[in-house]
Design an enzyme around this catalytic site. Sequence first.
Site, short mmCIF file in Angstrom:
data_model
loop_
_atom_site.label_atom_id
_atom_site.label_comp_id
_atom_site.label_asym_id
_atom_site.label_seq_id
_atom_site.Cartn_x
_atom_site.Cartn_y
_atom_site.Cartn_z
N GLY A 1 -7.68 46.46 -24.70
CA GLY A 1 -5.71 46.77 -23.22
C GLY A 1 -4.85 46.17 -23.57
O GLY A 1 -3.81 46.59 -23.78
N CYS A 2 -5.14 44.80 -23.72
CA CYS A 2 -3.64 44.22 -23.19
C CYS A 2 -3.14 44.15 -24.63
O CYS A 2 -2.52 43.50 -24.84
CB CYS A 2 -4.40 42.47 -22.49
N THR A 3 -4.08 44.06 -25.81
CA THR A 3 -3.77 44.19 -27.16
C THR A 3 -2.94 44.55 -27.11
O THR A 3 -1.27 44.68 -27.93
CB THR A 3 -4.71 43.41 -28.19
N ALA B 1 0.60 44.42 -25.06
CA ALA B 1 1.39 43.45 -25.92
C ALA B 1 2.68 44.03 -27.94
O ALA B 1 3.25 44.04 -27.29
CB ALA B 1 0.55 41.80 -26.06
#
Length: 156
Positions: free
Chosen positions: A46-48, A51
């Site tokens: 999710g964070c990838t 970003a």
Amino acid sequence: MSDRLSVGDAAPDFTLPDADGNDVALADLRGENVIVYFYPAAMTPGCTKQACDFRDSLDSLAAHGYKVLGVSPDKPAKLAKFRERDGVTFPLLSDPDKQVLTAYGAFGEKTMYGKKVTGVIRSTFVIDPDGKVAVAQYNVKATGHVAKLRRDLGLD
């Protein structure tokens, strides 16, 4: 856990190290619009996605006068790996003691997979040139969030 910020609040100042260990201070960006987003952990799916969405929108955001800063509890070395692996072209900042996360109300109790846990609350803030909160969004989704933020800011 601290209280959540609202539109019009003074944005808490901070100085945090980036992926290279260089200090980045919010106060140095006065006079500019700054998007500060808080995410749980570098190199997770999710964070990838989040970003990379910011990375892919960076030119358009910059053309409208916005700078982007990503903040997580990760150490600079992990942020450097994340930046290199995914070609992140904006500063990723390290807040391992979670003081800034807490000041923004982005660390505390949340529901994950139906259970109450304590952790990073995925959140995004737009700080205006005077250092005031122009947008405060909590519990944002990793996927589609940047597109929604762009719509909210009238950039699409």
